[in-house]
Design a protein around this motif. Sequence first.
Motif, PDB file in Angstrom:
ATOM      1  N   VAL A 175       1.265  11.359  -2.498  1.00 53.16           N
ATOM      2  CA  VAL A 175       2.254  10.504  -1.659  1.00 53.16           C
ATOM      3  C   VAL A 175       1.554  10.028  -0.594  1.00 53.16           C
ATOM      4  N   VAL A 176       1.510   8.844  -0.330  1.00 50.67           N
ATOM      5  CA  VAL A 176       0.911   8.324   0.863  1.00 50.67           C
ATOM      6  C   VAL A 176       2.042   7.428   1.414  1.00 50.67           C
ATOM      7  N   GLY A 177       2.284   7.664   2.777  1.00 53.67           N
ATOM      8  CA  GLY A 177       3.499   6.855   3.413  1.00 53.67           C
ATOM      9  C   GLY A 177       3.105   6.403   4.744  1.00 53.67           C
ATOM     10  N   SER A 178       3.075   7.444   5.652  1.00 49.07           N
ATOM     11  CA  SER A 178       2.822   6.842   7.170  1.00 49.07           C
ATOM     12  C   SER A 178       1.458   6.161   7.243  1.00 49.07           C
ATOM     13  N   ALA A 179       0.226   6.318   6.338  1.00 45.39           N
ATOM     14  CA  ALA A 179      -0.702   5.503   6.813  1.00 45.39           C
ATOM     15  C   ALA A 179      -0.758   4.181   6.243  1.00 45.39           C
ATOM     16  N   LEU A 180       0.028   4.000   4.980  1.00 47.27           N
ATOM     17  CA  LEU A 180       0.318   2.900   4.711  1.00 47.27           C
ATOM     18  C   LEU A 180       1.070   1.974   5.412  1.00 47.27           C
ATOM     19  N   VAL A 181       2.180   2.503   5.864  1.00 49.80           N
ATOM     20  CA  VAL A 181       3.284   1.907   6.722  1.00 49.80           C
ATOM     21  C   VAL A 181       2.399   1.542   8.088  1.00 49.80           C
ATOM     22  N   SER A 182       1.535   2.125   8.530  1.00 49.35           N
ATOM     23  CA  SER A 182       0.919   2.004   9.797  1.00 49.35           C
ATOM     24  C   SER A 182      -0.292   0.643   9.220  1.00 49.35           C
ATOM     25  N   ALA A 183      -0.826   0.626   8.086  1.00 49.43           N
ATOM     26  CA  ALA A 183      -1.837  -0.630   7.806  1.00 49.43           C
ATOM     27  C   ALA A 183      -0.791  -1.885   7.537  1.00 49.43           C
ATOM     28  N   LEU A 184       0.500  -1.712   7.340  1.00 52.31           N
ATOM     29  CA  LEU A 184       1.408  -2.834   6.995  1.00 52.31           C
ATOM     30  C   LEU A 184       1.895  -3.522   8.512  1.00 52.31           C
ATOM     31  N   ALA A 185       1.899  -2.474   9.517  1.00 48.71           N
ATOM     32  CA  ALA A 185       2.675  -2.572  10.738  1.00 48.71           C
ATOM     33  C   ALA A 185       2.465  -3.948  11.352  1.00 48.71           C
ATOM     34  N   GLU A 186       1.254  -4.372  11.647  1.00 48.35           N
ATOM     35  CA  GLU A 186       0.741  -5.669  12.341  1.00 48.35           C
ATOM     36  C   GLU A 186       0.178  -6.646  11.433  1.00 48.35           C
ATOM     37  N   ALA A 187       0.121  -6.540  10.033  1.00 41.36           N
ATOM     38  CA  ALA A 187      -0.460  -7.168   9.299  1.00 41.36           C
ATOM     39  C   ALA A 187       0.196  -8.707   9.139  1.00 41.36           C
ATOM     40  N   ALA A 188      -0.784  -9.769   9.277  1.00 39.23           N
ATOM     41  CA  ALA A 188      -0.233 -10.980   8.891  1.00 39.23           C
ATOM     42  C   ALA A 188       0.396 -11.267   7.638  1.00 39.23           C
ATOM     43  N   ASP A 189      -0.444 -10.605   6.656  1.00 42.01           N
ATOM     44  CA  ASP A 189      -0.301 -10.655   5.031  1.00 42.01           C
ATOM     45  C   ASP A 189      -0.139  -9.381   4.567  1.00 42.01           C
ATOM     46  N   PRO A 190       1.328  -8.849   4.610  1.00 40.61           N
ATOM     47  CA  PRO A 190       1.338  -7.237   4.246  1.00 40.61           C
ATOM     48  C   PRO A 190       0.783  -7.038   2.762  1.00 40.61           C
ATOM     49  N   ALA A 191       1.095  -7.949   2.154  1.00 43.63           N
ATOM     50  CA  ALA A 191       0.644  -7.789   0.515  1.00 43.63           C
ATOM     51  C   ALA A 191      -0.928  -7.536   0.302  1.00 43.63           C
ATOM     52  N   ALA A 192      -1.382  -8.390   1.078  1.00 40.91           N
ATOM     53  CA  ALA A 192      -3.102  -8.285   1.047  1.00 40.91           C
ATOM     54  C   ALA A 192      -3.539  -7.062   1.939  1.00 40.91           C
ATOM     55  N   ALA A 193      -2.831  -6.712   3.021  1.00 41.45           N
ATOM     56  CA  ALA A 193      -3.082  -5.372   3.541  1.00 41.45           C
ATOM     57  C   ALA A 193      -2.667  -4.188   2.893  1.00 41.45           C
ATOM     58  N   ALA A 194      -1.663  -4.240   1.951  1.00 44.84           N
ATOM     59  CA  ALA A 194      -1.419  -3.088   1.218  1.00 44.84           C
ATOM     60  C   ALA A 194      -2.490  -2.950   0.005  1.00 44.84           C
ATOM     61  N   ALA A 195      -2.841  -3.925  -0.739  1.00 45.27           N
ATOM     62  CA  ALA A 195      -3.745  -3.999  -1.510  1.00 45.27           C
ATOM     63  C   ALA A 195      -5.043  -3.672  -1.106  1.00 45.27           C
ATOM     64  N   GLY A 196      -5.472  -3.959  -0.023  1.00 44.54           N
ATOM     65  CA  GLY A 196      -6.701  -3.469   0.711  1.00 44.54           C
ATOM     66  C   GLY A 196      -6.777  -2.038   0.997  1.00 44.54           C
ATOM     67  N   PHE A 197      -5.474  -1.557   1.441  1.00 36.81           N
ATOM     68  CA  PHE A 197      -5.581  -0.312   2.038  1.00 36.81           C
ATOM     69  C   PHE A 197      -5.473   0.726   0.644  1.00 36.81           C
ATOM     70  N   LEU A 198      -4.646   0.297  -0.592  1.00 33.73           N
ATOM     71  CA  LEU A 198      -4.587   1.390  -1.568  1.00 33.73           C
ATOM     72  C   LEU A 198      -5.617   1.161  -2.527  1.00 33.73           C
ATOM     73  N   LYS A 199      -6.540   0.195  -2.611  1.00 31.35           N
ATOM     74  CA  LYS A 199      -7.623   0.084  -3.381  1.00 31.35           C
ATOM     75  C   LYS A 199      -8.723   1.071  -3.345  1.00 31.35           C
ATOM     76  N   PRO A 200      -9.215   1.573  -2.230  1.00 31.82           N
ATOM     77  CA  PRO A 200      -9.932   2.610  -2.216  1.00 31.82           C
ATOM     78  C   PRO A 200      -9.533   3.730  -2.445  1.00 31.82           C
ATOM     79  N   LEU A 201      -8.234   4.037  -2.305  1.00 35.67           N
ATOM     80  CA  LEU A 201      -7.432   5.442  -2.761  1.00 35.67           C
ATOM     81  C   LEU A 201      -7.403   5.352  -4.091  1.00 35.67           C
ATOM     82  N   ARG A 202      -7.079   4.366  -4.949  1.00 36.15           N
ATOM     83  CA  ARG A 202      -7.263   4.304  -6.480  1.00 36.15           C
ATOM     84  C   ARG A 202      -8.356   4.577  -7.039  1.00 36.15           C
ATOM     85  N   GLU A 203      -9.660   3.969  -6.493  1.00 37.80           N
ATOM     86  CA  GLU A 203     -10.883   4.028  -6.844  1.00 37.80           C
ATOM     87  C   GLU A 203     -11.205   5.628  -6.778  1.00 37.80           C
TER      88      GLU A 203
END
Length: 207
Positions: A175-203
């Motif tokens: 479960v990853v919560g706070s780190a993902l929320v931090s990545a989204l907090a100031e993102a102009a494009d939250p969906a892209a920020a989420a994908a960029g954050f999660l991709k290396p975790l998934r890999e």
Amino acid sequence: MADGPTIQRSSEHALARGAGRQYVLDTVARFRQTDTTTPVVLMGYLNPVEIRGYQRYAEEAVAAGVDGILLVDLPPEEAEEPRAVFSQAGLALILLASPTSSAARLDSLCQAAQGYLYYVSFAGVTGASERLDSAAASERLRLLRSRSSAPVVAGFGIKDAASAAAMAADADGVVVGSALVSALAEAADPAAAAAGFLKPLREALDR
């Protein structure tokens, strides 16, 4: 009670913008229009559920497409009534285990687990990644997985691909919560920020 500064701030922002129980359920219902298979678990606290009433809350959650609910401040010793109501409605009550749980409590949690068992990796609040001891957590996770009737996932302190992979070695999920929320907090494009954050975790998890 369990949320660190990052999640606390995100909750304050959400409440200030009008988010609440109905907003959450409406969001799940919209998600279900395009995805009927990915499990959805709501994580929160008991008071909003008690105010609504166990039966009504469970029925509304299931109607929206929710599969389970994790109530951080509902101890298993006091969960008999909501568990029965939720189970009848088709809503899993997710239980928590921690490093301070006694052997007797762990046995009880493992036997009663529905959906999955959530292992809190250290005694503290969410987001405190510096407190994560993956070696100690792994030992506990192996014990839980050998006894649990449901999958065991690990949360708290997991912030990147390396920590996710380390914990996943002995857990069924992370479960990853706070780190993902931090990545989204100031993102102009939250969906892209989420994908960029999660991709290396998934890999990392796939490897």
